[in-house]
Design an enzyme around this catalytic site. Structure first.
Site, PDB file in Angstrom:
ATOM      1  N   LYS A  78       0.848  -1.188   0.000  1.00 57.32           N
ATOM      2  CA  LYS A  78       0.000   0.000   0.000  1.00 57.32           C
ATOM      3  C   LYS A  78       0.884   1.239   0.000  1.00 57.32           C
ATOM      4  O   LYS A  78       1.905   1.281   0.700  1.00 57.32           O
ATOM      5  CB  LYS A  78      -0.886  -0.012   1.259  1.00 57.32           C
ATOM      6  CG  LYS A  78      -1.908   1.131   1.325  1.00 57.32           C
ATOM      7  CD  LYS A  78      -2.743   1.032   2.607  1.00 57.32           C
ATOM      8  CE  LYS A  78      -3.807   2.103   2.699  1.00 57.32           C
ATOM      9  NZ  LYS A  78      -4.578   2.014   3.948  1.00 57.32           N
ATOM     10  N   SER A 153      -9.509   1.845   3.372  1.00 50.66           N
ATOM     11  CA  SER A 153      -8.700   2.635   2.463  1.00 50.66           C
ATOM     12  C   SER A 153      -7.676   1.819   1.679  1.00 50.66           C
ATOM     13  O   SER A 153      -7.156   2.286   0.681  1.00 50.66           O
ATOM     14  CB  SER A 153      -7.959   3.719   3.241  1.00 50.66           C
ATOM     15  OG  SER A 153      -7.045   3.140   4.170  1.00 50.66           O
ATOM     16  N   SER A 177      -9.492  -0.458   7.603  1.00 51.50           N
ATOM     17  CA  SER A 177      -8.983  -0.262   6.245  1.00 51.50           C
ATOM     18  C   SER A 177      -8.340  -1.476   5.611  1.00 51.50           C
ATOM     19  O   SER A 177      -8.055  -1.463   4.416  1.00 51.50           O
ATOM     20  CB  SER A 177      -7.992   0.900   6.216  1.00 51.50           C
ATOM     21  OG  SER A 177      -8.684   2.115   6.283  1.00 51.50           O
TER      22      SER A 177
END
Lengths: 486, 99, 481
Positions: A78, A153, A177
């Site tokens: 990420k 997210s 997330s």
């Protein structure tokens, strides 16, 4: 030969050792597939060249007989985790050209265990969101229905694993997330106990809640990665020195007599019937495997979201004060004086949701409101953590509930009303508030063919039991074997 | 309730500019968020300790030992504007930080 | 109406740790710009602070030295403001829970006037970087070497009553820090910095007047000057019936005046909250005991002992205790010679004089304490005269040799044998018959003449006390004959 991109890490390991394929071939196959499925928009940056170079080095090591848990495995990261020499943007215009001069501790540990960076994945800007729509680089798409969001997210990392664009990936979980997009995308998503994986190099959203998490196809892969990444880091004062069991062994023990708590407060309005049904079915499966279901109560649940948003936004307003266009990051070319340098760089560099959250957080910390908001939220946090503590000490070993109230929603569907958007996190935020480990595993599909996730929550530092329960369930179901048609 | 003026004050503190009319819409959004979180006011928090560190760790310290800093060139490799080894900004009007 | 000045000082002391408060970068002064920066110093995304234990040790030590209560449960808080030299957009500091509180130090304003000044709080925090302003290019240049250097902020109670007292207090704070060796207290290099709060009130009034704050005063002289100027400014306003505006001022050393600081109009709201990256620091009694056991005696205590036990004057005690190195040196000299007075005289006048002349200080003194003590011992055991000692000292200062060596080499031993001196006196008497006659007739003035003659013929090496005595005795013998 089966498509190498469909293999789990365990299968990759044996394939590499038996020379069925090389790390370079594996990496190449992923790079080709990534190129083909660009429209999912799950990577911000693909590190083709450096990944192939790392793969070659791994192949050399394998040839010379070296064995490491992740040797030769490309991993998607990420874009909130710093990678030395590789652009790390947080999906923000603010950091669109930022090349960190250092690696996050998690990246160093991943490399030490033989893994390497395949690419940097898309996310909600600064990890603020539950849909991966709030990205400077555009929304990511759910491979099960490309008109829908993958969750967030860490949406990009979830999509990468779900669509076979990486065998595993790292995300970050502040209020769900990792678990929520795992649930929307039919993959395994683990958020470890707060303090288990070093936050050094994890770009902060809310420091007291942030934790690096893992996406994988199987629970066994998740255990493998967890084993590599867990541990105290002298560079992170909030990482904790705690014994780590042999997780790969631990997960194979059965769940006979395991007590699974069902919190009555989680049966709230707004949870989809189909999601509830899938979770009910999962509980039956767990019972058949020898677990015992007990009813528990977490009485302060209704305050969790409010508490979470105050803490997260207040901390975010502080953590994002460093982006001023001076030492790194976006600097407005319009600025004529220092004041403008700050305000223009920040106004142009941050997206709308980020600015909104900074504003709320600033307000909650400002003079006269601190006690009413921040301090009160910290007190609520104490009560919420106590709820879990007493449930775990007296009634159960793990807690089960849906990961998210619904399956994936349509792109653009929810972004207008911030409060409605925040409700997606209702089942995940209490876990972060209490600093507990939580995992989402595939547990079914709704009538539209969208995946449903089962969330299991464990005692602090007891990822062993958590993964054991998850593995027992996974072994007797095949939801995780389903691939989206993309 | 947050009014437009308050929104402007918060924007100033946050160093964020508001676009034309934005202070009104932001005031509405903030009020909706704050309206939601206001439910915390119902909670009886008498004699409840606030949690800053969820696992209660303490005294995490390091010995006073130096290790080499980053090479300056690498450390400043992301800096938008430099003057030699210095970071350059528009002139600061008054000579004062907070210390 | 008579007015009274009320002053409180906020002193920032830079600690002399090797590494910064929250990361392992060096704190060395005078490096190239941005030499000592790493990810945390730059406030890079993802970087995290880890507390330097020595900073807490030093804070506890200063707190004990200043008679403070040491807090058990300590937290760091973030203090938010935007400034180019503040990399994270917040300073890590302590807010409502400073590590030390409610202390005092006894400050001597003159040798016979001493008063306690209250210490409200001492807290730990990180320093900011430095800005250089280039008017020509309309740019400011940032150097972050100093960012993250540990500071203790010492806040006094408003117990100070004049600019001169403020300077005395500041010197006392510096002296304590230097004794503890927690800071070099160098104001020129910025390791000691001072902000002052000042207000005036009618004598007898209990309520404080409106105060102003003078920022960043960077020398002892300027502290006094700035406060004198501000006292006069406030006094003239009050006398004219005007109001004092509560504001922050800067002292302009060139003009010797204060002026309001611009750019402070934005209301400051620091939005303090406990730093989630730093777990609390719990200071148990054991930790405090350990620090206490490592602490040296403080100037106040030593000064008292020098007067009461060593019999020195308060003035001399004050001179000797101004620096820990000086008093340590003095005590080492005393250990050798056991003569408190003489040791004091030699250290404060001969040694300090010579060091001063050469631009040296005690740490670089060519004469060490053992040798100076030995020199005093040679005088006290009458092996050399005080006059000879001065030339021996000069030689010691030049060559660092021991006094014994010098005395031996130059044959400087004093003549103390009575027989030897008596035989010289007899020779001198014989050579000056008329003067001797006059002496024997009772002309005492000639006593001095003969002492001089004897000293001259021995090249000054005769013990003058003995010479005196023996001349009198011999004259009496001759007269009685």
């Amino acid at each position: 030969m089966t498509d190498v991109t469909s293999l789990s890490i365990a299968e990759i390991n044996s394939g590499l050792v038996s020379k069925s394929f090389s790390s370079r071939e594996l990496t190449q196959a992923y790079l080709e597939r990534i190129e083909k499925l660009k429209s999912l928009n799950c990577y911000i940056e693909v590190c083709g060249e450096s990944a192939l170079k790392a793969a070659d080095e791994c192949d050399q090591m394998i040839k010379s007989g070296r064995r490491l848990p992740l040797l030769g495995v490309p991993i998607a990261i990420k874009d909130v985790i710093t990678t030395k020499g590789i652009r790390t943007t947080c999906a923000s215009k603010m950091l669109k050209d930022f090349i960190p001069p250092y690696d996050a501790t998690a990246i160093i540990k991943m490399r030490e265990n033989g893994g390497f960076v395949l690419g940097k994945t898309n996310m909600d800007e600064f990890a603020m969101g539950s849909s991966t729509e709030n990205s400077f680089f555009g929304a990511s798409r759910n491979p099960w229905d490309t008109a829908r969001v993958p969750g967030g997210s860490s949406g990009g990392s979830a999509v990468a694993v779900a669509a076979a664009l990486a065998p595993a990936s790292l995300g970050s979980d502040t209020g769900g997330s990792v678990r929520q997009p795992a649930s929307y995308c039919n993959v395994v998503g683990l958020k470890p106990t707060y303090g288990r994986i070093s936050r050094y190099g994890l770009i902060a959203y809310a420091s007291s809640l942030d934790q690096i998490g893992i996406f994988s196809r199987t629970v066994a892969d998740c255990a493998l990665l967890a084993q590599s990444l867990f541990g105290h880091d002298p560079l992170d004062s909030t990482s904790v020195e705690m014994a780590i069991p042999d997780l790969s062994k631990e997960i194979k023990r059965g769940i006979k007599g395991l007590k699974i708590g069902i919190p009555k407060e989680y049966l709230i309005e707004g949870v989809s019937k189909e999601v509830l049904q899938s979770v009910q079915d999962a509980l039956s499966t767990l019972t058949q495997l020898g677990a015992e279901i007990v009813d528990i109560s977490l009485p302060h649940t209704e305050y969790a979201l409010a508490c979470y948003y105050i803490l997260a936004l207040a901390e975010a307003s502080s953590n994002l004060a460093r982006y001023d266009g001076i030492r790194y990051g976006y600097r407005s070319p319009q600025a004529r004086d220092l004041k403008q340098l700050y305000s223009l760089s920040r106004s142009e560099g941050f997206g709308k949701e980020v600015k909104r959250r900074i504003m709320v957080g600033t307000y909650a910390l400002s003079a006269g409101y601190y006690d009413a908001y921040y301090k009160r939220a910290q007190q609520a946090r104490t009560l919420i953590a106590q709820d879990f503590r007493s449930a775990f000490s007296e009634q159960c070993d793990v807690i089960a509930c849906p990961t998210a109230p619904t399956t994936a929603f349509r792109i653009g569907e929810q972004s207008s009303d911030p409060v409605q958007m925040y409700l997606n996190d209702i089942f995940t935020v209490p876990v972060n508030l209490a600093g507990l480990p939580g995992i989402s595993i595939p547990c079914g599909f709704d009538s539209q063919g969208l995946p449903v996730g089962l969330q299991l929550i464990g005692k602090p530092w007891d990822e062993g039991t958590l993964l054991r329960a998850a593995n027992a369930y996974e072994s007797s179901t095949d939801w995780h074997k389903r691939f989206p048609e993309v | 309730m947050i009014g437009e003026d308050e929104v402007k004050k918060i924007a100033l503190l946050s160093h964020l500019n508001l676009e034309e009319g934005e202070s009104v819409s932001l005031a509405n959004e903030l009020n909706s968020i704050l309206g939601y979180v206001d439910k915390l006011q119902k909670l009886d928090t008498t004699s409840v300790e606030p949690t800053s560190h969820v696992h209660g760790s303490k005294n995490i310290m390091r010995p006073d030992v130096t290790s080499p800093s980053m090479p300056t060139e690498l450390a400043l490799s992301n800096t938008p504007e430099l003057s030699g080894r210095f970071i350059k900004v528009p002139i600061i009007i008054e000579q004062n930080g907070e210390n | 109406m008579e007015y009274e000045t009320v002053i409180g000082l906020e002193v920032h002391v830079q600690l002399s740790t090797k590494s910064k408060i929250f990361c392992a970068s060096s704190t060395e002064f005078g490096a190239d710009p941005n030499e000592h920066v790493d990810a945390l110093t730059l406030g890079m995304p993802g970087s995290l602070p880890v507390l330097n234990k020595t900073v807490v040790d030093y804070a506890i030590m200063l707190g004990l030295a200043m008679n403070c209560e040491i807090r058990n449960f300590n937290r760091f808080a973030r203090k938010h403001y935007f400034y180019p030299d503040l990399p994270k957009g917040y300073q890590i500091s302590q807010f409502e829970e400073p590590i030390c509180e409610r202390g005092y130090i006894n400050v001597s304003f003159s040798p016979d006037s001493q008063r306690p000044i209250g210490i409200k709080r001492i807290h730990m925090e990180e320093d900011a970087g430095k800005n250089i302003h280039d008017m020509r290019t309309e740019a400011s240049l940032i150097d972050l070497n100093r960012a993250g250097v540990p500071l203790l902020e010492i806040v006094s109670e408003p117990d100070i009553r004049s600019p001169a007292e403020a300077a005395c207090y500041l010197r006392a704070v510096r002296q304590i820090c230097r004794y503890l060796r927690i800071s070099d207290g160098n104001m020129e290099e910025g390791s000691l910095r001072c902000d002052a709060n000042i207000s005036l009130r009618p004598v007898g009034e209990m309520k404080f007047g409106t105060r102003t704050e003078i920022k960043n005063i960077n020398s002892f002289r300027f502290v006094e000057k700035a406060l004198e100027y501000e006292t006069a400014r406030q006094l003239s306003l009050l006398k004219a019936g005007k109001q004092i505006r509560q504001e922050t001022l800067l002292f302009d050393s060139a003009s010797g005046s204060t002026r309001p600081m611009r750019g402070k109009e934005e209301s400051s709201d620091y939005r303090y909250f406990p730093d989630p990256d730093l777990p609390p620091v719990v200071v148990e009694e054991r930790w405090i005991r350990e620090i206490r056991s490592q602490m040296p005696k403080l100037p106040e205590q030593i000064s008292k002992e020098l007067v009461e036990i060593y019999g020195l004057t308060p003035y001399d005690a004050g001179v000797l205790t101004s620096e820990r190195d000086n008093v340590d040196f003095y005590l080492a000299v005393y250990d050798v010679c056991q003569n408190a007075k003489a040791a004091c005289n030699w250290v404060t006048s001969e040694l300090f004089g010579a060091l001063n002349q050469q631009g040296l200080d005690i740490s670089t003194s060519p004469v060490n304490a053992a040798n100076l003590g030995a020199l005093i011992k040679l005088i006290d055991s009458e092996i050399i005269s005080g006059k000879m000692a001065k030339s021996v000292f000069e030689e010691m200062f030049k060559t660092s040799a021991s006094p014994q060596e010098i005395v031996e080499k130059q044959g400087l031993k004093q003549i103390t044998s009575e027989d030897e001196i008596l035989s010289i006196i007899r020779q001198v008497f014989d050579a000056n018959p008329s003067q001797l006659k006059s002496l024997l007739e009772g002309n005492d003035r000639l006593h001095g003449f003969f002492v001089g003659q004897v000293m001259k013929s021995t090249g000054g090496s005769a013990n003058p006390k003995k010479v005196n005595e023996l001349i009198s005795r011999e004259a009496q013998r001759l007269a009685g004959k």
